[in-house]
Design a protein around this motif. Structure first.
Motif, short mmCIF file in Angstrom:
data_model
loop_
_atom_site.label_atom_id
_atom_site.label_comp_id
_atom_site.label_asym_id
_atom_site.label_seq_id
_atom_site.Cartn_x
_atom_site.Cartn_y
_atom_site.Cartn_z
N GLY A 243 37.21 -0.30 -0.66
CA GLY A 243 36.90 1.06 -0.21
C GLY A 243 37.20 2.09 -1.28
O GLY A 243 36.63 3.19 -1.28
N HIS A 244 38.08 1.75 -2.23
CA HIS A 244 38.46 2.72 -3.26
C HIS A 244 37.99 2.32 -4.65
O HIS A 244 38.50 2.80 -5.65
N CYS A 254 37.82 11.69 -2.22
CA CYS A 254 38.30 10.69 -1.26
C CYS A 254 39.72 11.06 -0.83
O CYS A 254 40.47 11.68 -1.60
N CYS A 261 34.67 7.25 -4.35
CA CYS A 261 35.02 5.92 -3.82
C CYS A 261 33.95 5.48 -2.81
O CYS A 261 33.31 6.33 -2.17
ZN LIG Z 1 39.47 6.44 -2.45
#
Ligand SMILES: [Zn+2]
Length: 389
Positions: A243-244, A254, A261
């Protein structure tokens, strides 16, 4: 203190764990096949299996009259007796507790659901104990010794401590210890996505695969990697944070502090924020955005396609780095998957390097109960020693 468990699975050696796991995940299977798959000798398999048969965890099925190559007698397949022990699994969300009881093969036998009135640790522990009491009745109670808990965030399985849970606002809560006192069961805590990966590894798409990845799409975007049969945790416990992974230079901010991200583009909230921007309707609901996109609203379709593109880039990064045999994409966001599946597959096909593109992509929805089943699978796994690499 956990109540004593005199008849627990007699896992006393690595060979015993290997044989039991093989029959659990791939059985019914003959001793000769167990030996072939594990590299143990047939005699070692027979020796390892005997205590499990005596304790009622395994049984020998009637011979089908087949004779194994090189063996002088027919091969009697070994099979698990799923009702020998039951396991409780509970997923804790910010709003509620979802609990199941499963058998040894993680098949769900009972389920229950409690709303959480507050995130106070004492309240949550009491609510969990009540839920366990409600789930475990009769035979289920007599044969249940283990409780698995799945919670999102930074969870230290070894010490049973929730280090940080953003949804609950908890830091350093010794939840396993508190729950063992409250329920009398042996408690194993796990991060929710990792718990799902355990269920998938043993009882789902991961069976027979030496490596696979699970990616969940929804409120957050997470992943868990299984390599050589073990869950990859990384030195700091955050391996697999797909997710990042940054996929858009200069993209949206984010909550992690980064920019661009996957989660900042493709989480449910990110999709809704973008949908409101492109329509100029600050009150637009997700349901309406989905309905209109399905009805052919082009700007909204592009929002979902953009999310699919970001996920496809994240998946390609994961596959190019780790080369898993398979990737399972699931999560509550997958309910609207018709809106981004094409783009995910297209981007993945373009970006996956060389033969990495042969990696199977399995996409399917995830009923919420499945998270609790993942927690129960972690409890099943607690019969064994260390799982991580
Ligand atoms: Zn992130």
């Amino acid at each position: 203190m956990p109540r004593s468990a005199p008849a627990r699975a007699p896992i006393t050696s690595p060979a015993a764990a290997t044989v039991f796991t093989t029959v659990l995940t791939e059985g019914p299977v003959s001793r000769v096949d167990v030996a072939r798959r594990t590299g143990l000798s047939a005699a070692a398999v027979t020796k390892a299996a005997r205590p499990f048969i005596e304790a009622g965890y395994l049984e020998e099925l009637a011979s089908e009259g087949r004779t194994a190559p090189g063996a002088g007698r027919p091969a009697n397949p070994l099979a698990i007796r799923p009702d020998r022990e039951y396991f409780v699994g509970v997923k804790i969300t910010g709003d509620d507790l979802i609990g199941v009881v499963t058998d040894l093969r993680a098949d769900v036998r009972a389920g229950a659901h409690h709303a959480l009135a507050s995130h106070d640790v004492g309240h949550v522990v009491q609510a969990l104990a009540d839920l366990v009491g409600e789930l475990l009745t009769g035979t289920l109670r007599e044969r249940a010794y283990c409780l698995g808990i799945a919670v999102s965030g930074d969870v230290d399985r070894a010490s049973g401590v929730v280090r940080y849970s953003p949804f609950l606002g908890w830091r350093d809560v010794p939840l396993a210890e508190l729950l063992e006192e409250a329920t009398g069961l042996t408690v194993t805590l796990e991060n929710d996505v990792k718990a799902l990966a355990v269920a998938e590894q043993w009882f789902g798409e991961g069976v027979g695969a030496s490596s696979f990845a699970l990616v969940t799409v929804g409120t957050g975007i997470g992943s868990a990697l299984v390599v050589n049969g073990g869950l990859v945790r990384g030195a700091h416990g955050v391996a697999g944070e797909i997710g990042h992974v940054p996929v858009a230079d200069g993209g949206p901010s984010c909550h992690c502090g980064g920019q661009g991200c996957v989660e900042a583009i493709a989480s449910t909230e990110a999709i809704l924020t973008r949908a409101r921007q492109v329509t100029g309707e600050p009150g637009l609901s997700m349901d309406d955005a989905v309905t209109r996109a399905r009805g052919g609203d082009e700007p909204l379709r592009e929002v979902f396609a953009g999310a699919g593109h970001a996920i496809g880039l994240g998946l390609a990064a994961l596959v190019n780095l780790f080369g898993p045999e398979r990737v399972v994409v699931s999560g509550e966001g997958v309910a609207t998957y018709d809106l981004f599946e094409d783009q995910i597959r297209r981007t993945f096909a373009v970006q996956a390097f060389g033969s990495a593109a042969r990696c199977g992509l399995v996409i399917r929805p995830l009923p919420f109960e499945e998270w609790a089943r993942g927690a129960a699978a972690v409890a099943v796994q607690s019969l064994f020693a260390s799982d991580s690499v």
